[in-house]
Design an enzyme around this catalytic site. Structure first.
Site, PDB file in Angstrom:
ATOM      1  N   HIS A 154       0.838  -1.209   0.000  1.00 56.49           N
ATOM      2  CA  HIS A 154       0.000   0.000   0.000  1.00 56.49           C
ATOM      3  C   HIS A 154       0.874   1.261   0.000  1.00 56.49           C
ATOM      4  O   HIS A 154       0.684   2.160  -0.809  1.00 56.49           O
ATOM      5  CB  HIS A 154      -0.940   0.023   1.202  1.00 56.49           C
ATOM      6  CG  HIS A 154      -1.576   1.371   1.377  1.00 56.49           C
ATOM      7  ND1 HIS A 154      -2.644   1.788   0.619  1.00 56.49           N
ATOM      8  CD2 HIS A 154      -1.235   2.423   2.167  1.00 56.49           C
ATOM      9  CE1 HIS A 154      -2.949   3.037   0.951  1.00 56.49           C
ATOM     10  NE2 HIS A 154      -2.106   3.449   1.888  1.00 56.49           N
ATOM     11  N   HIS A 172       1.434   4.996  -2.746  1.00 62.42           N
ATOM     12  CA  HIS A 172       1.742   6.414  -2.523  1.00 62.42           C
ATOM     13  C   HIS A 172       2.941   6.936  -3.294  1.00 62.42           C
ATOM     14  O   HIS A 172       2.962   8.099  -3.705  1.00 62.42           O
ATOM     15  CB  HIS A 172       2.019   6.658  -1.028  1.00 62.42           C
ATOM     16  CG  HIS A 172       0.798   6.643  -0.163  1.00 62.42           C
ATOM     17  ND1 HIS A 172      -0.092   7.690  -0.119  1.00 62.42           N
ATOM     18  CD2 HIS A 172       0.312   5.707   0.694  1.00 62.42           C
ATOM     19  CE1 HIS A 172      -1.074   7.413   0.736  1.00 62.42           C
ATOM     20  NE2 HIS A 172      -0.849   6.207   1.244  1.00 62.42           N
ATOM     21  N   GLU A 222      -5.498   9.546  -0.203  1.00 59.69           N
ATOM     22  CA  GLU A 222      -5.834   8.116  -0.267  1.00 59.69           C
ATOM     23  C   GLU A 222      -6.841   7.797  -1.380  1.00 59.69           C
ATOM     24  O   GLU A 222      -6.755   6.751  -2.018  1.00 59.69           O
ATOM     25  CB  GLU A 222      -6.411   7.630   1.068  1.00 59.69           C
ATOM     26  CG  GLU A 222      -5.445   7.697   2.249  1.00 59.69           C
ATOM     27  CD  GLU A 222      -4.302   6.692   2.159  1.00 59.69           C
ATOM     28  OE1 GLU A 222      -4.311   5.823   1.268  1.00 59.69           O
ATOM     29  OE2 GLU A 222      -3.376   6.806   2.986  1.00 59.69           O
ATOM     30  N   SER A 267      -3.880   0.821  -4.704  1.00 62.14           N
ATOM     31  CA  SER A 267      -3.335  -0.411  -4.117  1.00 62.14           C
ATOM     32  C   SER A 267      -4.421  -1.476  -3.942  1.00 62.14           C
ATOM     33  O   SER A 267      -4.157  -2.534  -3.392  1.00 62.14           O
ATOM     34  CB  SER A 267      -2.633  -0.113  -2.781  1.00 62.14           C
ATOM     35  OG  SER A 267      -3.509   0.521  -1.875  1.00 62.14           O
TER      36      SER A 267
HETATM   37  N1  HBI Z   1       1.361   6.656   9.753  1.00 64.77           N
HETATM   38  N2  HBI Z   1       2.712   5.204   8.623  1.00 64.77           N
HETATM   39  C1  HBI Z   1       1.671   6.047   8.628  1.00 64.77           C
HETATM   40  N3  HBI Z   1       0.957   6.227   7.489  1.00 64.77           N
HETATM   41  C2  HBI Z   1      -0.104   7.078   7.468  1.00 64.77           C
HETATM   42  O1  HBI Z   1      -0.741   7.250   6.410  1.00 64.77           O
HETATM   43  C3  HBI Z   1      -0.450   7.741   8.644  1.00 64.77           C
HETATM   44  C4  HBI Z   1       0.321   7.518   9.787  1.00 64.77           C
HETATM   45  N4  HBI Z   1       0.016   8.150  10.940  1.00 64.77           N
HETATM   46  C5  HBI Z   1      -1.049   9.094  11.012  1.00 64.77           C
HETATM   47  C6  HBI Z   1      -1.825   9.240   9.774  1.00 64.77           C
HETATM   48  N5  HBI Z   1      -1.520   8.615   8.689  1.00 64.77           N
HETATM   49  C7  HBI Z   1      -3.065  10.077   9.763  1.00 64.77           C
HETATM   50  O2  HBI Z   1      -3.301  10.776  10.912  1.00 64.77           O
HETATM   51  C8  HBI Z   1      -3.204  10.968   8.525  1.00 64.77           C
HETATM   52  O3  HBI Z   1      -4.539  10.776   8.106  1.00 64.77           O
HETATM   53  C9  HBI Z   1      -3.004  12.389   8.730  1.00 64.77           C
HETATM   54 FE    FE Z   2      -2.071   5.317   2.718  1.00 63.68          FE
END
Ligand code: HBI
Ligand code: FE
Length: 285
Positions: free
Chosen positions: A135, A140, A181, A200
């Site tokens: 994913h 991304h 997303e 994904s």
């Molecule tokens: N951590 N690894 C990872 N990936 C994310 O997309 C992610 C996160 N921590 C917080 C977060 N997203 C969300 O709070 C976002 O929607 C801002």
């Molecule tokens: Fe994501």
């Protein structure tokens, strides 16, 4: 101090090893840790999605994917970072999985994209609850080579601390959800996907780009910031941009909009709202 379980800011039951993480929640990506089965899982997912996306992903995404060393197995973050650094100044960092908001925003603001280092099990090819490397990297990373999108995502990270002070993290997370997303782009009069949660997933790709079930609305930051979402089902509503510069253009208005969205009634997932501008799949508009 060692962190032995995911910190309280994270959901319980995450499968990553948070004890091995540094204070910024990064870990070392060790290519020798991936088994042949892991590489085979990556190739199975890659092969299926690359085929599904040829006519359904945004051209910028496909161009990014082409430049990255993603085809032959689980990608090496150092090699991918070298490609991105030249394109837009971004790099990848390995993480155990979801990380706390503060750390996540800080990485984005520094143009470091956190990528989960482990891959799902073969029996999870179609669906996994937590983000894994497929994913995070396949979904991304290709968009990080698109300059306008890359600028937007760094600016998004810079907004994190401000939103937290305002008590507006929920609206800010909605912007990420709907536009990073699950974002759609209008390209040559057709709807193409660029959001990682779509790209994904084979099922979400067909649902987002071809089904007549979901609502597709013209991107409007004020609408997006109030729009609640489901995390474990196909999206009932998608937002469509015409150009990636629209995302960055919305950043200037974010401080005021976040504050207003914090105090406004949220729009439930899939609901209609006043002022909605529907976008038809084949429409000329
Ligand atoms: N951590 N690894 C990872 N990936 C994310 O997309 C992610 C996160 N921590 C917080 C977060 N997203 C969300 O709070 C976002 O929607 C801002
Ligand atoms: Fe994501």
């Amino acid at each position: 101090m060692l962190v032995t379980t995911p910190p309280p800011a994270l959901p319980e039951g995450l499968r990553g090893d948070y004890a091995a993480a540094r204070p910024d929640f990064t870990v070392v990506q060790n290519m020798a840790d991936y088994s042949d089965a892991d590489h085979a899982t990556w190739r199975a997912l890659y092969g299926r999605q690359a085929e599904c996306l040829r006519e359904r992903a945004a051209a910028a995404y496909l161009a990014g994917l082409e430049r990255l060393p993603f085809r032959d197995g689980v990608p090496d973050f150092a090699a991918s970072s070298a490609v991105l650094r030249r394109a837009t100044g971004w790099t990848l960092v390995a993480v155990p999985g979801l990380i706390p908001d503060d750390a996540f925003f800080d990485h984005l603001a520094q143009r470091r994209f956190p990528v989960t280092h482990w891959i799902r099990k073969p029996e999870e090819l179609d669906y996994i609850v937590e983000p894994d490397i497929f994913h995070d990297a396949f979904g991304h990373v290709p968009m990080l080579a698109q300059p306008d999108f890359a600028e937007f995502l760094a600016a998004y990270g810079r907004m994190g601390a401000h939103a937290k002070r305002l008590g507006a993290l929920k609206p800010l997370a909605r912007l990420y959800w709907h536009m990073v997303e699950f974002g759609l782009l209008r390209e040559d009069g057709r709807v193409r996907a660029y959001g990682a949660g779509i790209l994904s997933s084979a099922t979400e790709t067909l649902h987002a780009t071809e089904s007549d079930k979901p609502r597709r609305l013209r991107f409007d930051p004020w609408r997006v910031l109030r729009s609640e979402y489901f995390i474990d089902d196909l999206q009932p509503t998608y937002f469509v941009i015409e150009d990636f510069s629209e995302l960055y253009a919305a950043v200037d208005r974010l401080p005021a909009l976040l504050e207003a969205a914090r105090d406004a009634a949220p729009i439930p997932p899939g609901a209609a709202a006043e002022g909605d501008q529907p976008y038809r799949l084949t429409g000329e508009e």
